[in-house]
Scaffold this motif. Structure first.
Motif, PDB file in Angstrom:
ATOM      1  N   TYR A  14      19.575   3.727   3.539  1.00  0.00           N
ATOM      2  CA  TYR A  14      20.356   2.742   4.290  1.00  0.00           C
ATOM      3  C   TYR A  14      20.230   1.349   3.671  1.00  0.00           C
ATOM      4  CZ  TYR A  14      21.922  -0.321   7.982  1.00  0.00           C
ATOM      5  OH  TYR A  14      22.568  -1.297   8.678  1.00  0.00           O
ATOM      6  N   GLN A  15      19.002   0.936   3.374  1.00  0.00           N
ATOM      7  CA  GLN A  15      18.787  -0.390   2.797  1.00  0.00           C
ATOM      8  C   GLN A  15      19.473  -0.523   1.442  1.00  0.00           C
ATOM      9  OE1 GLN A  15      17.397  -3.073   4.155  1.00  0.00           O
ATOM     10  NE2 GLN A  15      16.901  -1.980   6.030  1.00  0.00           N
ATOM     11  N   ARG A  16      19.382   0.503   0.617  1.00  0.00           N
ATOM     12  CA  ARG A  16      19.976   0.454  -0.723  1.00  0.00           C
ATOM     13  C   ARG A  16      21.499   0.395  -0.660  1.00  0.00           C
ATOM     14  NH1 ARG A  16      22.351   3.911  -3.947  1.00  0.00           N
ATOM     15  NH2 ARG A  16      21.741   5.761  -2.776  1.00  0.00           N
ATOM     16  N   TYR A  40      12.844  10.457  -2.340  1.00  0.00           N
ATOM     17  CA  TYR A  40      12.644   9.752  -1.075  1.00  0.00           C
ATOM     18  C   TYR A  40      13.934   9.754  -0.260  1.00  0.00           C
ATOM     19  CZ  TYR A  40       8.156   7.861  -2.698  1.00  0.00           C
ATOM     20  OH  TYR A  40       6.868   7.719  -3.141  1.00  0.00           O
ATOM     21  N   GLU A  41      15.044   9.483  -0.906  1.00  0.00           N
ATOM     22  CA  GLU A  41      16.313   9.404  -0.192  1.00  0.00           C
ATOM     23  C   GLU A  41      16.795  10.760   0.307  1.00  0.00           C
ATOM     24  OE1 GLU A  41      19.266   7.256  -2.394  1.00  0.00           O
ATOM     25  OE2 GLU A  41      18.188   5.352  -2.171  1.00  0.00           O
ATOM     26  N   LEU A  52       1.647   2.139  -1.970  1.00  0.00           N
ATOM     27  CA  LEU A  52       1.860   0.756  -1.561  1.00  0.00           C
ATOM     28  C   LEU A  52       2.573  -0.015  -2.662  1.00  0.00           C
ATOM     29  CD1 LEU A  52       1.480  -1.508   0.463  1.00  0.00           C
ATOM     30  CD2 LEU A  52      -0.811  -1.876  -0.483  1.00  0.00           C
ATOM     31  N   LYS A  53       2.214   0.258  -3.904  1.00  0.00           N
ATOM     32  CA  LYS A  53       2.844  -0.413  -5.044  1.00  0.00           C
ATOM     33  C   LYS A  53       4.350  -0.171  -5.052  1.00  0.00           C
ATOM     34  CE  LYS A  53       2.877  -0.418 -10.094  1.00  0.00           C
ATOM     35  NZ  LYS A  53       2.319   0.194 -11.286  1.00  0.00           N
ATOM     36  N   ASN A  54       4.763   1.086  -4.865  1.00  0.00           N
ATOM     37  CA  ASN A  54       6.187   1.419  -4.847  1.00  0.00           C
ATOM     38  C   ASN A  54       6.879   0.815  -3.634  1.00  0.00           C
ATOM     39  OD1 ASN A  54       5.945   2.844  -7.202  1.00  0.00           O
ATOM     40  ND2 ASN A  54       6.121   4.856  -6.267  1.00  0.00           N
ATOM     41  N   ALA A  55       6.232   0.889  -2.487  1.00  0.00           N
ATOM     42  CA  ALA A  55       6.824   0.347  -1.262  1.00  0.00           C
ATOM     43  C   ALA A  55       7.068  -1.147  -1.386  1.00  0.00           C
ATOM     44  CB  ALA A  55       5.924   0.650  -0.064  1.00  0.00           C
ATOM     45  N   LEU A  56       6.101  -1.874  -1.915  1.00  0.00           N
ATOM     46  CA  LEU A  56       6.258  -3.320  -2.074  1.00  0.00           C
ATOM     47  C   LEU A  56       7.326  -3.659  -3.108  1.00  0.00           C
ATOM     48  CD1 LEU A  56       2.528  -4.451  -1.928  1.00  0.00           C
ATOM     49  CD2 LEU A  56       4.281  -4.775  -0.166  1.00  0.00           C
ATOM     50  N   VAL A  61      12.891  -5.794  -4.042  1.00  0.00           N
ATOM     51  CA  VAL A  61      14.234  -5.703  -4.614  1.00  0.00           C
ATOM     52  C   VAL A  61      15.293  -5.612  -3.507  1.00  0.00           C
ATOM     53  CG1 VAL A  61      15.774  -4.261  -5.998  1.00  0.00           C
ATOM     54  CG2 VAL A  61      13.437  -4.686  -6.766  1.00  0.00           C
ATOM     55  N   LEU A  62      14.987  -4.871  -2.435  1.00  0.00           N
ATOM     56  CA  LEU A  62      15.942  -4.686  -1.353  1.00  0.00           C
ATOM     57  C   LEU A  62      15.960  -5.867  -0.385  1.00  0.00           C
ATOM     58  CD1 LEU A  62      15.228  -0.920  -0.650  1.00  0.00           C
ATOM     59  CD2 LEU A  62      17.242  -1.892  -1.795  1.00  0.00           C
ATOM     60  N   ASN A  63      15.047  -6.814  -0.600  1.00  0.00           N
ATOM     61  CA  ASN A  63      14.956  -7.999   0.250  1.00  0.00           C
ATOM     62  C   ASN A  63      14.797  -7.615   1.721  1.00  0.00           C
ATOM     63  OD1 ASN A  63      14.790 -10.772   0.601  1.00  0.00           O
ATOM     64  ND2 ASN A  63      16.966 -10.975   1.007  1.00  0.00           N
ATOM     65  N   CYS A  64      13.845  -6.729   1.970  1.00  0.00           N
ATOM     66  CA  CYS A  64      13.572  -6.287   3.340  1.00  0.00           C
ATOM     67  C   CYS A  64      12.075  -6.071   3.489  1.00  0.00           C
ATOM     68  CB  CYS A  64      14.335  -4.998   3.651  1.00  0.00           C
ATOM     69  SG  CYS A  64      13.783  -3.550   2.711  1.00  0.00           S
ATOM     70  N   GLU A  65      11.660  -5.778   4.689  1.00  0.00           N
ATOM     71  CA  GLU A  65      10.269  -5.461   4.941  1.00  0.00           C
ATOM     72  C   GLU A  65      10.016  -3.978   4.682  1.00  0.00           C
ATOM     73  OE1 GLU A  65       8.618  -6.885   8.574  1.00  0.00           O
ATOM     74  OE2 GLU A  65       9.887  -8.657   8.572  1.00  0.00           O
ATOM     75  N   VAL A  66       8.805  -3.670   4.272  1.00  0.00           N
ATOM     76  CA  VAL A  66       8.455  -2.270   4.002  1.00  0.00           C
ATOM     77  C   VAL A  66       8.695  -1.404   5.221  1.00  0.00           C
ATOM     78  CG1 VAL A  66       6.545  -0.713   3.440  1.00  0.00           C
ATOM     79  CG2 VAL A  66       6.797  -2.865   2.198  1.00  0.00           C
ATOM     80  N   LYS A  67       8.401  -1.904   6.398  1.00  0.00           N
ATOM     81  CA  LYS A  67       8.534  -1.092   7.603  1.00  0.00           C
ATOM     82  C   LYS A  67       9.976  -0.691   7.897  1.00  0.00           C
ATOM     83  CE  LYS A  67       8.523  -4.976  10.805  1.00  0.00           C
ATOM     84  NZ  LYS A  67       7.813  -5.583  11.916  1.00  0.00           N
ATOM     85  N   SER A  68      10.949  -1.321   7.251  1.00  0.00           N
ATOM     86  CA  SER A  68      12.344  -0.936   7.501  1.00  0.00           C
ATOM     87  C   SER A  68      12.719   0.399   6.855  1.00  0.00           C
ATOM     88  CB  SER A  68      13.296  -2.027   7.030  1.00  0.00           C
ATOM     89  OG  SER A  68      13.243  -2.194   5.639  1.00  0.00           O
ATOM     90  N   PHE A  69      11.905   0.875   5.918  1.00  0.00           N
ATOM     91  CA  PHE A  69      12.193   2.192   5.331  1.00  0.00           C
ATOM     92  C   PHE A  69      11.005   3.135   5.344  1.00  0.00           C
ATOM     93  CE2 PHE A  69      11.428  -0.621   1.650  1.00  0.00           C
ATOM     94  CZ  PHE A  69      10.392   0.025   1.013  1.00  0.00           C
TER      95      PHE A  69
END
Length: 70
Positions: A14-16, A40-41, A52-56, A61-69
């Motif tokens: 969704y974010q992407r 993941y998708e 955590l490295k991938n999530a951050l 890049v998606l300009n969102c918080e990690v918890k959104s995905f």
């Protein structure tokens, strides 16, 4: 939400797609392997188990918080 086939859309997808951005662009900008993004998708990998490295990197890049995905 759900896609046009009534299948659940995960947060990363969704974010992407809301930007819009391709998986390749996301991979290039985040440094996360495109195959991991695809898994993941598609739900093959659980977003809650990503490093955590991938999530951050993805959130940056998606300009969102990690918890959104996650």
């Amino acid at each position: 939400g759900r896609d046009c086939y009534n299948q659940k859309i995960n947060g990363l997808l969704y974010q992407r797609t809301s930007l819009p951005m391709t998986q390749k662009e996301l991979s290039d900008k985040s440094g996360v392997n495109i195959r991991q993004i695809q898994k993941y998708e598609s739900g093959e990998y659980n977003c809650e188990n990503m490093t955590l490295k991938n999530a951050l990197a993805l959130a940056d890049v998606l300009n969102c918080e990690v918890k959104s995905f996650v």
